[in-house]
Design a protein around this motif. Sequence first.
Motif, PDB file in Angstrom:
ATOM      1  N   ALA A  55       0.866  -1.321   0.040  1.00  0.00           N
ATOM      2  CA  ALA A  55      -0.088   0.096  -0.019  1.00  0.00           C
ATOM      3  C   ALA A  55       0.712   1.287   0.085  1.00  0.00           C
ATOM      4  O   ALA A  55       0.486   2.145  -0.731  1.00  0.00           O
ATOM      5  N   LEU A  56       1.872   1.303   0.591  1.00  0.00           N
ATOM      6  CA  LEU A  56       3.036   2.333   0.692  1.00  0.00           C
ATOM      7  C   LEU A  56       4.261   2.011  -0.153  1.00  0.00           C
ATOM      8  O   LEU A  56       4.456   0.867  -0.346  1.00  0.00           O
ATOM      9  N   PRO A  57       4.926   3.138  -0.730  1.00  0.00           N
ATOM     10  CA  PRO A  57       5.916   2.851  -1.266  1.00  0.00           C
ATOM     11  C   PRO A  57       7.131   2.271  -0.305  1.00  0.00           C
ATOM     12  O   PRO A  57       7.257   2.498   0.775  1.00  0.00           O
ATOM     13  N   ILE A  58       7.948   1.300  -0.782  1.00  0.00           N
ATOM     14  CA  ILE A  58       8.912   0.557   0.004  1.00  0.00           C
ATOM     15  C   ILE A  58      10.102   0.735  -0.626  1.00  0.00           C
ATOM     16  O   ILE A  58      10.308   0.839  -2.011  1.00  0.00           O
ATOM     17  N   GLU A  59      11.152   0.971   0.234  1.00  0.00           N
ATOM     18  CA  GLU A  59      12.722   0.785  -0.355  1.00  0.00           C
ATOM     19  C   GLU A  59      13.395   0.143   0.399  1.00  0.00           C
ATOM     20  O   GLU A  59      13.171  -0.335   1.695  1.00  0.00           O
ATOM     21  N   ASN A  60      14.658  -0.165   0.098  1.00  0.00           N
ATOM     22  CA  ASN A  60      15.524  -0.978   0.905  1.00  0.00           C
ATOM     23  C   ASN A  60      15.816  -0.292   2.050  1.00  0.00           C
ATOM     24  O   ASN A  60      16.565   1.010   1.984  1.00  0.00           O
ATOM     25  N   VAL A  61      15.814  -0.688   3.152  1.00  0.00           N
ATOM     26  CA  VAL A  61      15.926  -0.171   4.396  1.00  0.00           C
ATOM     27  C   VAL A  61      17.378  -0.732   5.206  1.00  0.00           C
ATOM     28  O   VAL A  61      17.703  -0.356   6.292  1.00  0.00           O
ATOM     29  N   PHE A  62      17.947  -1.737   4.481  1.00  0.00           N
ATOM     30  CA  PHE A  62      19.190  -2.195   5.056  1.00  0.00           C
ATOM     31  C   PHE A  62      20.262  -1.486   4.940  1.00  0.00           C
ATOM     32  O   PHE A  62      20.634  -0.676   3.848  1.00  0.00           O
TER      33      PHE A  62
END
Length: 96
Positions: A55-62
């Motif tokens: 539902a929300l934009p997602i990006e690499n959080v690592f």
Amino acid sequence: MKVTEQDLRTTAHLSRLSIPAEEKEEALKTLGDFLTYVDNLSNVDTEHVQPTTYALPIENVFRADEVRPSLSNEAALSNAPLSEDGYFKVPKVLEG
């Protein structure tokens, strides 16, 4: 969805819960309502929804994988209840 007392007993046993007799009716209703809600989700049209859609934009959080100083083996094992030959030692949980 109709939930029987046997369903409730089985669910309570598997989840390691103790449900007092005075809360049994409320637990039956709550479990039934939850299962009805989950069953209703099967009616949602997901034909054109990709399995990994969010539902929300997602990006690499690592963080970047970089070599950095870490704990020494002695420091890592200093609070271990059991250690042997420089490794954590844990009780055997499988037989055989």
